[in-house]
Write a protein that holds these residues in place. Structure first.
Motif, PDB file in Angstrom:
ATOM      1  N   THR A 195       0.850  -1.198   0.000  1.00 42.43           N
ATOM      2  CA  THR A 195       0.000   0.000   0.000  1.00 42.43           C
ATOM      3  C   THR A 195       0.881   1.241   0.000  1.00 42.43           C
ATOM      4  O   THR A 195       0.524   2.261  -0.578  1.00 42.43           O
ATOM      5  CB  THR A 195      -0.938   0.047   1.217  1.00 42.43           C
ATOM      6  OG1 THR A 195      -0.143   0.061   2.420  1.00 42.43           O
ATOM      7  CG2 THR A 195      -1.886  -1.143   1.237  1.00 42.43           C
ATOM      8  N   HIS A 196       2.028   1.150   0.669  1.00 44.92           N
ATOM      9  CA  HIS A 196       3.025   2.222   0.653  1.00 44.92           C
ATOM     10  C   HIS A 196       4.312   1.675   1.248  1.00 44.92           C
ATOM     11  O   HIS A 196       4.340   0.533   1.706  1.00 44.92           O
ATOM     12  CB  HIS A 196       2.526   3.484   1.351  1.00 44.92           C
ATOM     13  CG  HIS A 196       2.251   3.350   2.822  1.00 44.92           C
ATOM     14  ND1 HIS A 196       1.383   2.416   3.347  1.00 44.92           N
ATOM     15  CD2 HIS A 196       2.733   4.030   3.887  1.00 44.92           C
ATOM     16  CE1 HIS A 196       1.342   2.548   4.660  1.00 44.92           C
ATOM     17  NE2 HIS A 196       2.162   3.515   5.029  1.00 44.92           N
ATOM     18  N   ILE A 197       5.351   2.489   1.233  1.00 49.43           N
ATOM     19  CA  ILE A 197       6.681   1.931   1.509  1.00 49.43           C
ATOM     20  C   ILE A 197       7.210   2.236   2.908  1.00 49.43           C
ATOM     21  O   ILE A 197       8.380   2.004   3.187  1.00 49.43           O
ATOM     22  CB  ILE A 197       7.706   2.426   0.462  1.00 49.43           C
ATOM     23  CG1 ILE A 197       7.752   3.954   0.448  1.00 49.43           C
ATOM     24  CG2 ILE A 197       7.357   1.876  -0.913  1.00 49.43           C
ATOM     25  CD1 ILE A 197       9.022   4.517  -0.147  1.00 49.43           C
ATOM     26  N   HIS A 198       6.367   2.748   3.795  1.00 49.93           N
ATOM     27  CA  HIS A 198       6.848   2.983   5.164  1.00 49.93           C
ATOM     28  C   HIS A 198       7.384   1.675   5.752  1.00 49.93           C
ATOM     29  O   HIS A 198       6.917   0.582   5.424  1.00 49.93           O
ATOM     30  CB  HIS A 198       5.734   3.560   6.036  1.00 49.93           C
ATOM     31  CG  HIS A 198       5.453   5.006   5.723  1.00 49.93           C
ATOM     32  ND1 HIS A 198       4.269   5.617   6.061  1.00 49.93           N
ATOM     33  CD2 HIS A 198       6.208   5.946   5.116  1.00 49.93           C
ATOM     34  CE1 HIS A 198       4.305   6.881   5.663  1.00 49.93           C
ATOM     35  NE2 HIS A 198       5.473   7.107   5.087  1.00 49.93           N
ATOM     36  N   LEU A 199       8.361   1.823   6.654  1.00 50.20           N
ATOM     37  CA  LEU A 199       9.117   0.656   7.123  1.00 50.20           C
ATOM     38  C   LEU A 199       8.252  -0.383   7.833  1.00 50.20           C
ATOM     39  O   LEU A 199       8.538  -1.575   7.761  1.00 50.20           O
ATOM     40  CB  LEU A 199      10.251   1.116   8.039  1.00 50.20           C
ATOM     41  CG  LEU A 199      11.295   2.003   7.346  1.00 50.20           C
ATOM     42  CD1 LEU A 199      12.288   2.542   8.362  1.00 50.20           C
ATOM     43  CD2 LEU A 199      12.009   1.260   6.230  1.00 50.20           C
ATOM     44  N   ASP A 200       7.184   0.064   8.506  1.00 49.30           N
ATOM     45  CA  ASP A 200       6.344  -0.905   9.212  1.00 49.30           C
ATOM     46  C   ASP A 200       5.496  -1.733   8.246  1.00 49.30           C
ATOM     47  O   ASP A 200       4.902  -2.738   8.630  1.00 49.30           O
ATOM     48  CB  ASP A 200       5.470  -0.225  10.283  1.00 49.30           C
ATOM     49  CG  ASP A 200       4.657   0.935   9.745  1.00 49.30           C
ATOM     50  OD1 ASP A 200       5.071   1.558   8.747  1.00 49.30           O
ATOM     51  OD2 ASP A 200       3.598   1.236  10.338  1.00 49.30           O
ATOM     52  N   HIS A 201       5.440  -1.310   6.979  1.00 55.49           N
ATOM     53  CA  HIS A 201       4.687  -2.061   5.967  1.00 55.49           C
ATOM     54  C   HIS A 201       5.611  -2.823   5.019  1.00 55.49           C
ATOM     55  O   HIS A 201       5.274  -3.901   4.557  1.00 55.49           O
ATOM     56  CB  HIS A 201       3.821  -1.098   5.135  1.00 55.49           C
ATOM     57  CG  HIS A 201       2.783  -0.410   5.946  1.00 55.49           C
ATOM     58  ND1 HIS A 201       1.442  -0.680   5.836  1.00 55.49           N
ATOM     59  CD2 HIS A 201       2.890   0.536   6.918  1.00 55.49           C
ATOM     60  CE1 HIS A 201       0.767   0.062   6.702  1.00 55.49           C
ATOM     61  NE2 HIS A 201       1.622   0.814   7.362  1.00 55.49           N
ATOM     62  N   ALA A 202       6.741  -2.207   4.704  1.00 55.19           N
ATOM     63  CA  ALA A 202       7.540  -2.714   3.589  1.00 55.19           C
ATOM     64  C   ALA A 202       9.032  -2.817   3.881  1.00 55.19           C
ATOM     65  O   ALA A 202       9.795  -3.218   2.999  1.00 55.19           O
ATOM     66  CB  ALA A 202       7.327  -1.814   2.371  1.00 55.19           C
ATOM     67  N   GLY A 218      -2.116  11.372   1.101  1.00 52.76           N
ATOM     68  CA  GLY A 218      -2.561  12.016   2.340  1.00 52.76           C
ATOM     69  C   GLY A 218      -1.654  11.556   3.469  1.00 52.76           C
ATOM     70  O   GLY A 218      -0.914  12.334   4.061  1.00 52.76           O
ATOM     71  N   HIS A 219      -1.686  10.257   3.747  1.00 54.84           N
ATOM     72  CA  HIS A 219      -0.756   9.679   4.727  1.00 54.84           C
ATOM     73  C   HIS A 219       0.654   9.690   4.135  1.00 54.84           C
ATOM     74  O   HIS A 219       1.629   9.999   4.825  1.00 54.84           O
ATOM     75  CB  HIS A 219      -1.187   8.257   5.055  1.00 54.84           C
ATOM     76  CG  HIS A 219      -0.232   7.489   5.900  1.00 54.84           C
ATOM     77  ND1 HIS A 219      -0.101   7.700   7.256  1.00 54.84           N
ATOM     78  CD2 HIS A 219       0.668   6.530   5.582  1.00 54.84           C
ATOM     79  CE1 HIS A 219       0.842   6.887   7.727  1.00 54.84           C
ATOM     80  NE2 HIS A 219       1.319   6.172   6.745  1.00 54.84           N
ATOM     81  N   ALA A 220       0.750   9.317   2.870  1.00 55.84           N
ATOM     82  CA  ALA A 220       2.025   9.330   2.155  1.00 55.84           C
ATOM     83  C   ALA A 220       1.721   9.603   0.691  1.00 55.84           C
ATOM     84  O   ALA A 220       0.655   9.239   0.203  1.00 55.84           O
ATOM     85  CB  ALA A 220       2.736   7.985   2.311  1.00 55.84           C
ATOM     86  N   GLY A 274      -4.351  -0.142   3.867  1.00 53.41           N
ATOM     87  CA  GLY A 274      -3.060   0.330   4.371  1.00 53.41           C
ATOM     88  C   GLY A 274      -3.281   1.268   5.551  1.00 53.41           C
ATOM     89  O   GLY A 274      -3.973   0.926   6.511  1.00 53.41           O
ATOM     90  N   ASP A 275      -2.736   2.490   5.446  1.00 52.26           N
ATOM     91  CA  ASP A 275      -2.921   3.487   6.503  1.00 52.26           C
ATOM     92  C   ASP A 275      -3.871   4.612   6.083  1.00 52.26           C
ATOM     93  O   ASP A 275      -4.036   5.587   6.808  1.00 52.26           O
ATOM     94  CB  ASP A 275      -1.569   4.102   6.888  1.00 52.26           C
ATOM     95  CG  ASP A 275      -0.700   3.128   7.677  1.00 52.26           C
ATOM     96  OD1 ASP A 275      -1.201   2.056   8.069  1.00 52.26           O
ATOM     97  OD2 ASP A 275       0.489   3.437   7.892  1.00 52.26           O
ATOM     98  N   ALA A 276      -4.484   4.472   4.894  1.00 51.21           N
ATOM     99  CA  ALA A 276      -5.305   5.573   4.368  1.00 51.21           C
ATOM    100  C   ALA A 276      -6.559   5.820   5.197  1.00 51.21           C
ATOM    101  O   ALA A 276      -7.143   6.899   5.128  1.00 51.21           O
ATOM    102  CB  ALA A 276      -5.688   5.286   2.922  1.00 51.21           C
TER     103      ALA A 276
END
Ligand SMILES: [Zn+2]
Length: 314
Positions: free
Chosen positions: A70-77, A158-160, A177-179
């Protein structure tokens, strides 16, 4: 709770134990038509658990064909580069704005270090680059036929700025994701995750409109799990996103320091969480998912960058 929940035939939700806590970070597993997809497999620090828990779904890692981000933030990817050692054939699907940071995580790590400082290793572990040949760039408007599903990709900034959601029109399931914010089991409370550097409240509000238009039956949050009453939930989330932004703006207008604004935000928002019955353990899990310092840093950056004119006006 079980660490692996079968949500539907061919769909599992895995709780990745993070810093000793369950139900903070979750990955979704889709399986069908000889394909297996992982959505947001998490940081390197939880990979061992992910691989162990995958066994409960009777999926062997070599069979994983797709990793959807969903996005590349470290807690996801953060763990994707390392994960590919055990699933070398998996294609990693990521928005065009996120792809360069998978190939070369240096900038992403610099930005994360500003937030997490000396806790980088403890929280995220190794962050390995993803080989270019594994990456498949996606954009809003794409349709993915994966694991027997038809998933629409919707760009959802928005979040990223590199955030997308995956929507299965046939089942009404939306992988958010975090949206759609952070809502943890155990208490009915939604917190806006607003990390620097590219939180954008207007863009996020437009994303909430988009999610409402799609009218999913269920939102699958990364932090954490299914939300079924989607439209009222999304409105609650947006109200919280604006309200927290106003608190931070108020602090800036009064000339408070970052640390003072963190205190202000805690004082103004924690009573609601407590009123809803959160105990110390749930508060800790909310802080692990999205802590106050990071939240404040994200909002401050947003106000200074996008609305410098509002900083002095009361
Ligand atoms: Zn994120």
């Amino acid at each position: 709770m079980a660490s692996v929940n079968k949500l539907n035939p061919g769909l599992w939700h895995i709780s990745l134990p993070f810093q000793g806590e369950q139900e903070v970070i979750g990955a979704y597993v889709l399986s069908g038509k000889d394909e297996v997809a992982l959505i947001d497999p998490g940081p390197e620090t939880t990979l061992e658990s992910l691989l162990a828990l995958l066994q409960e779904t009777e999926i062997v890692p070599e069979k994983v064909t797709h990793i959807l981000l969903t996005h590349i933030h470290l807690d996801h990817a953060g763990g994707v580069g390392t994960l590919l050692h055990t699933m070398p054939n998996a294609r990693v699907l990521v928005h065009s704005k996120g792809a360069p940071h998978l190939k070369d995580p240096a900038k992403l790590l610099t930005s994360a270090k500003r937030v997490y400082k000396d806790r980088m290793q403890e929280l995220w572990g190794k962050v390995e680059a993803v080989p270019e040949e594994n990456i498949q760039v996606i954009e809003g408007g794409d349709v993915l036929n994966i694991a027997g599903r038809r998933l629409e990709v919707h760009y959802s900034p928005g979040h990223a700025s590199h955030h997308v959601v995956f929507y299965d029109v046939h089942t009404g399931e939306l992988f958010a994701g975090d949206a759609a914010g952070v809502h943890l089991p155990g208490v009915d409370y939604v917190r806006p995750p607003t990390p620097p550097p590219d939180v954008d409240i207007e863009a996020w509000s437009a994303t909430v409109d988009l999610l409402k238009r799609l009218h999913p039956d269920v939102l699958y949050l990364a932090h954490f799990g299914p939300i079924r009453n989607t439209i009222p939930y999304l409105e609650r989330f947006r109200a919280q996103l604006f309200a927290w932004g106003d608190i931070v703006l108020g602090g800036l207008q009064e000339g408070k320091s970052e640390a003072e604004i963190v205190e202000l935000l805690i004082a103004r928002t924690q009573p609601e969480l407590q009123r809803k019955g959160a105990n110390a353990e749930i508060m800790k899990r909310y802080d692990l998912a999205t802590n106050y310092e990071m939240t404040v840093q994200g909002y401050i950056r947003y106000w200074k960058k996008q609305h410098p004119e509002r900083l002095s006006s009361k």
